[in-house]
Design a protein around this motif. Sequence first.
Motif, PDB file in Angstrom:
ATOM      1  N   ASN A   1     -16.058 -40.054  11.619  1.00 16.68           N
ATOM      2  CA  ASN A   1     -17.204 -39.217  11.288  1.00 16.68           C
ATOM      3  C   ASN A   1     -17.049 -37.709  11.308  1.00 16.68           C
ATOM      4  N   SER A   2     -16.107 -37.149  12.183  1.00 16.96           N
ATOM      5  CA  SER A   2     -15.866 -35.909  12.121  1.00 16.96           C
ATOM      6  C   SER A   2     -15.088 -35.212  10.743  1.00 16.96           C
ATOM      7  N   GLU A   3     -14.271 -36.426  10.417  1.00 15.54           N
ATOM      8  CA  GLU A   3     -13.591 -36.300   9.232  1.00 15.54           C
ATOM      9  C   GLU A   3     -14.441 -36.472   7.889  1.00 15.54           C
ATOM     10  N   TRP A   4     -15.464 -37.286   8.098  1.00 16.86           N
ATOM     11  CA  TRP A   4     -16.335 -37.177   6.745  1.00 16.86           C
ATOM     12  C   TRP A   4     -17.175 -35.710   6.815  1.00 16.86           C
ATOM     13  N   LEU A   5     -17.498 -35.182   8.079  1.00 21.89           N
ATOM     14  CA  LEU A   5     -18.462 -34.335   8.159  1.00 21.89           C
ATOM     15  C   LEU A   5     -17.404 -33.005   7.397  1.00 21.89           C
ATOM     16  N   ILE A   6     -16.016 -32.732   7.645  1.00 22.78           N
ATOM     17  CA  ILE A   6     -15.363 -32.039   7.091  1.00 22.78           C
ATOM     18  C   ILE A   6     -15.221 -31.955   5.743  1.00 22.78           C
ATOM     19  N   LEU A   7     -14.864 -33.353   5.506  1.00 19.40           N
ATOM     20  CA  LEU A   7     -14.666 -33.805   3.639  1.00 19.40           C
ATOM     21  C   LEU A   7     -16.050 -33.272   3.395  1.00 19.40           C
ATOM     22  N   ALA A   8     -16.984 -33.450   3.660  1.00 21.39           N
ATOM     23  CA  ALA A   8     -18.310 -33.182   2.793  1.00 21.39           C
ATOM     24  C   ALA A   8     -18.514 -31.769   2.563  1.00 21.39           C
ATOM     25  N   GLY A   9     -18.282 -30.983   3.827  1.00 17.96           N
ATOM     26  CA  GLY A   9     -18.188 -29.526   3.507  1.00 17.96           C
ATOM     27  C   GLY A   9     -17.297 -29.102   2.415  1.00 17.96           C
ATOM     28  N   VAL A  10     -16.292 -29.392   2.524  1.00 14.67           N
ATOM     29  CA  VAL A  10     -15.034 -28.908   1.350  1.00 14.67           C
ATOM     30  C   VAL A  10     -15.427 -29.525   0.148  1.00 14.67           C
ATOM     31  N   TYR A  11     -16.067 -30.680   0.077  1.00 11.05           N
ATOM     32  CA  TYR A  11     -16.460 -31.105  -1.229  1.00 11.05           C
ATOM     33  C   TYR A  11     -17.667 -30.368  -1.742  1.00 11.05           C
ATOM     34  N   GLN A  12     -18.656 -30.052  -0.958  1.00  7.45           N
ATOM     35  CA  GLN A  12     -19.683 -29.073  -1.483  1.00  7.45           C
ATOM     36  C   GLN A  12     -19.408 -27.616  -1.661  1.00  7.45           C
ATOM     37  N   LYS A  13     -18.555 -27.085  -0.934  1.00  8.89           N
ATOM     38  CA  LYS A  13     -18.257 -25.951  -1.046  1.00  8.89           C
ATOM     39  C   LYS A  13     -17.088 -25.429  -2.015  1.00  8.89           C
ATOM     40  N   GLY A  14     -16.069 -26.523  -2.343  1.00  9.53           N
ATOM     41  CA  GLY A  14     -14.929 -26.147  -3.067  1.00  9.53           C
ATOM     42  C   GLY A  14     -14.027 -25.432  -1.933  1.00  9.53           C
ATOM     43  N   GLU A  15     -12.918 -25.027  -2.841  1.00  7.99           N
ATOM     44  CA  GLU A  15     -11.852 -24.283  -1.834  1.00  7.99           C
ATOM     45  C   GLU A  15     -12.313 -23.130  -0.778  1.00  7.99           C
ATOM     46  N   THR A  16     -12.175 -23.567   0.638  1.00 12.55           N
ATOM     47  CA  THR A  16     -12.714 -22.581   1.255  1.00 12.55           C
ATOM     48  C   THR A  16     -11.841 -22.193   2.474  1.00 12.55           C
ATOM     49  N   PRO A  17     -11.978 -21.195   3.213  1.00 14.18           N
ATOM     50  CA  PRO A  17     -11.113 -20.863   4.460  1.00 14.18           C
ATOM     51  C   PRO A  17     -11.715 -21.855   5.692  1.00 14.18           C
ATOM     52  N   ILE A  18     -10.443 -22.296   6.528  1.00 16.32           N
ATOM     53  CA  ILE A  18     -10.673 -23.300   7.361  1.00 16.32           C
ATOM     54  C   ILE A  18     -11.592 -22.610   8.429  1.00 16.32           C
ATOM     55  N   SER A  19     -11.721 -21.212   8.336  1.00 16.74           N
ATOM     56  CA  SER A  19     -12.732 -20.766   9.741  1.00 16.74           C
ATOM     57  C   SER A  19     -13.996 -20.869   9.281  1.00 16.74           C
ATOM     58  N   TRP A  20     -14.550 -21.181   7.894  1.00 13.76           N
ATOM     59  CA  TRP A  20     -15.746 -21.368   7.430  1.00 13.76           C
ATOM     60  C   TRP A  20     -16.080 -22.943   7.893  1.00 13.76           C
ATOM     61  N   VAL A  21     -15.057 -23.679   7.799  1.00 11.02           N
ATOM     62  CA  VAL A  21     -15.285 -25.250   7.964  1.00 11.02           C
ATOM     63  C   VAL A  21     -15.522 -25.282   9.484  1.00 11.02           C
ATOM     64  N   THR A  22     -14.750 -24.664  10.278  1.00 12.33           N
ATOM     65  CA  THR A  22     -15.029 -24.603  11.828  1.00 12.33           C
ATOM     66  C   THR A  22     -16.397 -24.198  12.247  1.00 12.33           C
ATOM     67  N   LYS A  23     -16.847 -23.323  11.655  1.00 13.77           N
ATOM     68  CA  LYS A  23     -18.319 -22.804  11.894  1.00 13.77           C
ATOM     69  C   LYS A  23     -19.257 -23.828  11.332  1.00 13.77           C
ATOM     70  N   GLN A  24     -19.058 -24.525  10.219  1.00 10.51           N
ATOM     71  CA  GLN A  24     -20.117 -25.393   9.571  1.00 10.51           C
ATOM     72  C   GLN A  24     -20.096 -26.741  10.780  1.00 10.51           C
ATOM     73  N   VAL A  25     -19.063 -27.064  11.001  1.00 11.69           N
ATOM     74  CA  VAL A  25     -18.952 -28.519  11.390  1.00 11.69           C
ATOM     75  C   VAL A  25     -19.478 -28.585  13.048  1.00 11.69           C
ATOM     76  N   ASN A  26     -19.365 -27.374  13.591  1.00  8.83           N
ATOM     77  CA  ASN A  26     -19.622 -27.188  14.999  1.00  8.83           C
ATOM     78  C   ASN A  26     -19.093 -27.934  15.998  1.00  8.83           C
ATOM     79  N   ILE A  27     -17.744 -28.197  15.784  1.00  7.46           N
ATOM     80  CA  ILE A  27     -16.918 -28.652  16.875  1.00  7.46           C
ATOM     81  C   ILE A  27     -15.736 -27.548  16.992  1.00  7.46           C
TER      82      ILE A  27
END
Length: 147
Positions: A35-61
């Motif tokens: 599930n955590s992988e899906w959460l990360i993949l969803a964020g990157v899918y919707q946002k496009g190329e993005t810094p990993i720090s943004w992903v970390t803030k969004q997924v709350n892990i």
Amino acid sequence: MDNLNLIKLISERHFQLRDLSESLWNEQWDIHMANSEWLILAGVYQKGETPISWVTKQVNITRQATHKFIKRLKEKGLVQVTELKDNKKEKSIKITDLGKKCYEQNESLEIWLEQQIADKIGAEKVNELKRLLKSEWGLKDENSLKT
């Protein structure tokens, strides 16, 4: 579930749905996902190329867990990780074509699950539930909640 309060009911249903969705995906596809992988993949899918720090803030892990999951996604060929041109410390994450395909297939699976629920409790109730969950509840920091 009769004695559960609203918070626990929502949490329990969320857990059941995530677990069912993960199980159904993993039964059908060779690329097993948590599930955590899906959460990360969803964020990157919707946002496009993005810094990993943004992903970390969004997924709350934790940062460490985020990096572990991103490494697993990369090993599966679902994302690419590159260094940012103007920042040697920060890396960027981008979804691959395979990642897009998996994400879109999983979206179809979730639409199917929603239809199963609608068939059981009625489309009107599903739509009302969605409307209620999207509505403003007057909670502190409600605008910071992720969708």
